[in-house]
Design a protein around this motif. Structure first.
Motif, PDB file in Angstrom:
ATOM      1  N   ARG A   1       0.812  -1.210   0.000  1.00 49.51           N
ATOM      2  CA  ARG A   1       0.000   0.000   0.000  1.00 49.51           C
ATOM      3  C   ARG A   1       0.853   1.270   0.000  1.00 49.51           C
ATOM      4  O   ARG A   1       0.597   2.205  -0.753  1.00 49.51           O
ATOM      5  CB  ARG A   1      -0.885  -0.023   1.246  1.00 49.51           C
ATOM      6  CG  ARG A   1      -1.869   1.103   1.253  1.00 49.51           C
ATOM      7  CD  ARG A   1      -2.795   0.961   2.419  1.00 49.51           C
ATOM      8  NE  ARG A   1      -3.329   2.270   2.747  1.00 49.51           N
ATOM      9  CZ  ARG A   1      -4.114   2.512   3.774  1.00 49.51           C
ATOM     10  NH1 ARG A   1      -4.458   1.533   4.569  1.00 49.51           N
ATOM     11  NH2 ARG A   1      -4.564   3.714   3.997  1.00 49.51           N
TER      12      ARG A   1
ATOM     13  N   LEU B   1       2.167   2.060  -3.438  1.00 46.06           N
ATOM     14  CA  LEU B   1       1.189   2.638  -4.353  1.00 46.06           C
ATOM     15  C   LEU B   1       0.959   4.108  -4.046  1.00 46.06           C
ATOM     16  O   LEU B   1       0.896   4.947  -4.932  1.00 46.06           O
ATOM     17  CB  LEU B   1      -0.141   1.870  -4.262  1.00 46.06           C
ATOM     18  CG  LEU B   1      -0.137   0.461  -4.835  1.00 46.06           C
ATOM     19  CD1 LEU B   1      -1.482  -0.199  -4.595  1.00 46.06           C
ATOM     20  CD2 LEU B   1       0.165   0.487  -6.311  1.00 46.06           C
ATOM     21  N   GLU B   2       0.856   4.413  -2.758  1.00 45.40           N
ATOM     22  CA  GLU B   2       0.627   5.809  -2.364  1.00 45.40           C
ATOM     23  C   GLU B   2       1.811   6.680  -2.765  1.00 45.40           C
ATOM     24  O   GLU B   2       1.647   7.802  -3.246  1.00 45.40           O
ATOM     25  CB  GLU B   2       0.389   5.885  -0.854  1.00 45.40           C
ATOM     26  CG  GLU B   2      -1.015   5.442  -0.478  1.00 45.40           C
ATOM     27  CD  GLU B   2      -1.208   5.199   1.009  1.00 45.40           C
ATOM     28  OE1 GLU B   2      -2.348   4.993   1.423  1.00 45.40           O
ATOM     29  OE2 GLU B   2      -0.210   5.201   1.755  1.00 45.40           O
TER      30      GLU B   2
ATOM     31  N   LEU C   1      -4.337   8.728  -6.781  1.00 48.72           N
ATOM     32  CA  LEU C   1      -4.165   7.395  -6.192  1.00 48.72           C
ATOM     33  C   LEU C   1      -5.193   6.404  -6.735  1.00 48.72           C
ATOM     34  O   LEU C   1      -4.881   5.243  -7.005  1.00 48.72           O
ATOM     35  CB  LEU C   1      -4.266   7.489  -4.663  1.00 48.72           C
ATOM     36  CG  LEU C   1      -4.139   6.183  -3.893  1.00 48.72           C
ATOM     37  CD1 LEU C   1      -2.799   5.522  -4.153  1.00 48.72           C
ATOM     38  CD2 LEU C   1      -4.319   6.407  -2.404  1.00 48.72           C
ATOM     39  N   ILE C   2      -6.419   6.901  -6.930  1.00 49.68           N
ATOM     40  CA  ILE C   2      -7.480   5.999  -7.387  1.00 49.68           C
ATOM     41  C   ILE C   2      -7.176   5.452  -8.779  1.00 49.68           C
ATOM     42  O   ILE C   2      -7.522   4.319  -9.108  1.00 49.68           O
ATOM     43  CB  ILE C   2      -8.857   6.709  -7.343  1.00 49.68           C
ATOM     44  CG1 ILE C   2      -9.996   5.739  -7.582  1.00 49.68           C
ATOM     45  CG2 ILE C   2      -8.951   7.854  -8.327  1.00 49.68           C
ATOM     46  CD1 ILE C   2     -10.201   4.757  -6.481  1.00 49.68           C
TER      47      ILE C   2
ATOM     48  N   ILE D   1      -4.638   2.694  -8.419  1.00 43.56           N
ATOM     49  CA  ILE D   1      -5.297   1.491  -7.916  1.00 43.56           C
ATOM     50  C   ILE D   1      -6.169   0.862  -8.992  1.00 43.56           C
ATOM     51  O   ILE D   1      -6.252  -0.356  -9.099  1.00 43.56           O
ATOM     52  CB  ILE D   1      -6.095   1.834  -6.643  1.00 43.56           C
ATOM     53  CG1 ILE D   1      -5.084   2.102  -5.538  1.00 43.56           C
ATOM     54  CG2 ILE D   1      -7.056   0.721  -6.265  1.00 43.56           C
ATOM     55  CD1 ILE D   1      -5.649   2.461  -4.235  1.00 43.56           C
ATOM     56  N   GLY D   2      -6.789   1.721  -9.806  1.00 39.71           N
ATOM     57  CA  GLY D   2      -7.575   1.204 -10.924  1.00 39.71           C
ATOM     58  C   GLY D   2      -6.725   0.326 -11.830  1.00 39.71           C
ATOM     59  O   GLY D   2      -7.141  -0.758 -12.232  1.00 39.71           O
TER      60      GLY D   2
ATOM     61  N   THR E   1      -5.572  -2.939  -9.929  1.00 39.17           N
ATOM     62  CA  THR E   1      -6.585  -3.981  -9.733  1.00 39.17           C
ATOM     63  C   THR E   1      -7.081  -4.540 -11.057  1.00 39.17           C
ATOM     64  O   THR E   1      -7.693  -5.599 -11.089  1.00 39.17           O
ATOM     65  CB  THR E   1      -7.793  -3.451  -8.933  1.00 39.17           C
ATOM     66  OG1 THR E   1      -8.305  -2.296  -9.588  1.00 39.17           O
ATOM     67  CG2 THR E   1      -7.413  -3.122  -7.514  1.00 39.17           C
ATOM     68  N   PHE E   2      -6.840  -3.812 -12.146  1.00 39.55           N
ATOM     69  CA  PHE E   2      -7.347  -4.252 -13.453  1.00 39.55           C
ATOM     70  C   PHE E   2      -6.576  -5.465 -13.957  1.00 39.55           C
ATOM     71  O   PHE E   2      -7.151  -6.406 -14.477  1.00 39.55           O
ATOM     72  CB  PHE E   2      -7.247  -3.106 -14.461  1.00 39.55           C
ATOM     73  CG  PHE E   2      -7.858  -3.400 -15.800  1.00 39.55           C
ATOM     74  CD1 PHE E   2      -9.191  -3.146 -16.041  1.00 39.55           C
ATOM     75  CD2 PHE E   2      -7.093  -3.959 -16.820  1.00 39.55           C
ATOM     76  CE1 PHE E   2      -9.759  -3.427 -17.264  1.00 39.55           C
ATOM     77  CE2 PHE E   2      -7.654  -4.242 -18.052  1.00 39.55           C
ATOM     78  CZ  PHE E   2      -8.987  -3.971 -18.274  1.00 39.55           C
ATOM     79  N   TYR E   3      -5.277  -5.453 -13.811  1.00 40.16           N
ATOM     80  CA  TYR E   3      -4.451  -6.519 -14.372  1.00 40.16           C
ATOM     81  C   TYR E   3      -4.237  -7.651 -13.381  1.00 40.16           C
ATOM     82  O   TYR E   3      -3.943  -7.424 -12.215  1.00 40.16           O
ATOM     83  CB  TYR E   3      -3.106  -5.949 -14.827  1.00 40.16           C
ATOM     84  CG  TYR E   3      -3.246  -4.971 -15.958  1.00 40.16           C
ATOM     85  CD1 TYR E   3      -3.493  -5.414 -17.250  1.00 40.16           C
ATOM     86  CD2 TYR E   3      -3.173  -3.603 -15.733  1.00 40.16           C
ATOM     87  CE1 TYR E   3      -3.647  -4.514 -18.294  1.00 40.16           C
ATOM     88  CE2 TYR E   3      -3.323  -2.695 -16.779  1.00 40.16           C
ATOM     89  CZ  TYR E   3      -3.560  -3.165 -18.056  1.00 40.16           C
ATOM     90  OH  TYR E   3      -3.722  -2.279 -19.080  1.00 40.16           O
ATOM     91  N   ARG E   4      -4.366  -8.862 -13.913  1.00 40.04           N
ATOM     92  CA  ARG E   4      -4.195 -10.032 -13.058  1.00 40.04           C
ATOM     93  C   ARG E   4      -2.754 -10.179 -12.578  1.00 40.04           C
ATOM     94  O   ARG E   4      -2.479 -10.836 -11.570  1.00 40.04           O
ATOM     95  CB  ARG E   4      -4.588 -11.295 -13.829  1.00 40.04           C
ATOM     96  CG  ARG E   4      -6.076 -11.562 -13.847  1.00 40.04           C
ATOM     97  CD  ARG E   4      -6.584 -11.983 -12.471  1.00 40.04           C
ATOM     98  NE  ARG E   4      -5.998 -13.240 -12.002  1.00 40.04           N
ATOM     99  CZ  ARG E   4      -6.470 -14.437 -12.281  1.00 40.04           C
ATOM    100  NH1 ARG E   4      -7.522 -14.550 -13.029  1.00 40.04           N
ATOM    101  NH2 ARG E   4      -5.898 -15.519 -11.814  1.00 40.04           N
TER     102      ARG E   4
END
Lengths: 225, 158
Positions: B38, B41-42, B52-53, B56-57, B60-63
């Motif tokens: 975390r 990412l921040e 930040l969103i 995260i988008g 979380t999109f890619y496996r």
């Protein structure tokens, strides 16, 4: 000026207009859910579908994203269009039956059955709140996460975002969480109480026979039924 | 957590703090930690000037990216149509039993992570199990044990 054919009429559109803007300018009421004048277009709800082209090449496009083109033949109310819209509404009702906005659309377009498993998810991923937050409120506190059937809208790590000023813009614009429909019950899903409109001429013709339907005033032929 | 920041900072410098390198940066962090912490990412969001969103988008999109810590060995069981009809789910449940975790989880000793995939494109050799990039073709329930043992922690001889 761009000249195109809209429901058989020659109309003019300004450079840069979309098909939706053109149709609305001429008084046609194309239903939308994820569209908002103050926000960028998304093309997600597929309610604004119109048919373009002729014969076997005719295809459905979302009018909110499709730019007006010279000589384009557009039909906003063919059987195919209305059936596609009904399917979209049916799907959305199955996801969020408590939304008054979606229930009203279901009534208006005479969606009389929901053949899908009711999920009560309270979000149809229209993205209005995401765009509201980013574009109007300059917040960027919420966004899409994951992909496919796991896709959701949330804040980073599902915690209260530092960017969020709690302005409430996302709730204000949400078609699902603001206005609640009290009608649907567990066994019915569909409310259909507020208004019911069904253009009966579609039973006999491929296209609507008048413009009243688009103006939201489809009248006598419906009530005779 | 300063160690994370320092590592991420060097990754960012390697990519010249370019917004367009976001995926490459996340890949490097993922390679380093086996997941995306975390704090990392921040820090990436702040340094690149990307909300930040949005970071995260993408994450979380890619496996390929994981926000949860992954184990040392990643076991992927294919549950695509071809593998499914040839018994993919049975092999998965065998792994679940052997490793005592459900799909998507990591064993307590952080040694194995079990994941499923919808199709790997090599249906002819199905059912397929992939461990750390090594493909195991025509897997059967009986082969599961030997696969697990091959990657199991080497016992320290006393």
């Amino acid at each position: 000026m761009i000249e195109l054919k809209l429901n058989g009429l020659n109309v003019k559109a300004e450079e840069g207009w979309t098909l939706l803007e053109t149709a609305r300018f001429y008084g046609l009421e194309i239903p939308t859910l994820c569209y908002n004048e103050g926000l960028s277009v998304f093309g997600g709800c597929r309610l604004c579908l119109v048919e373009i082209g002729e014969g076997p090449k005719a295809r459905l496009v979302s009018s909110c994203t499709y730019p007006a083109e010279e000589g384009l033949v557009v039909r906003t109310d063919t059987k195919r269009v209305i059936e596609a819209r009904r399917m979209m509404i049916e799907l959305m009702v199955s996801i969020a039956p408590n939304s008054k906005k979606i229930q009203d659309l279901a009534s208006k377009f005479n969606v009389t059955q929901v053949r899908f498993k009711v999920r009560n998810e309270e979000c149809v991923l229209c993205g209005l709140c995401v765009r509201m937050c980013a574009e109007q409120m300059d917040g960027r506190a919420i966004g899409f996460q994951n992909r496919g059937y796991k896709k959701k809208i949330s804040t980073p790590f599902d915690l209260r975002s530092e960017e969020c000023r709690q302005c409430g813009g996302c709730i204000y614009i949400c078609p699902v969480c603001q206005l609640r429909c009290q009608g649907p019950e567990a066994d019915t899903t569909l409310c259909n109480a507020c208004l019911t409109m069904d253009p009966t001429c579609l039973d006999h013709y491929d296209e609507l026979q008048c413009w009243m339907y688009d103006a939201g005033r489809c009248g006598t032929c419906v009530r005779e039924k | 957590m300063d160690a994370v920041i320092t590592t991420v900072q060097s990754t960012l410098t390697r990519h010249q703090n370019e917004k367009r390198a976001l995926i490459a940066i996340l890949q490097d962090i993922q390679a380093e930690y086996n997941f995306l912490p975390r704090e990392a990412l921040e820090f990436v969001a702040k340094s690149l000037g990307v909300p930040l969103i949005d970071v995260i988008g993408v994450a979380t999109f890619y496996r390929a990216f994981s926000l949860k810590p992954r184990g040392r060995h990643l076991v992927t069981v294919c549950l695509g149509t071809a593998c499914h009809v040839r018994g993919g789910p049975k092999i998965l449940s065998e792994f679940v039993k052997k490793l005592a975790i459900s799909p998507g989880d990591t064993t307590k000793d952080k040694h194995f992570t079990l994941e499923t995939v919808a199709c790997l494109g090599c249906c002819a050799i199905g059912p397929v199990v992939v461990v750390d990039g090594n493909y195991y073709a025509h897997t059967t329930i009986r082969k599961v044990d030997s696969i697990v043992r091959k990657y199991a922690k080497k016992r320290v001889k006393k």
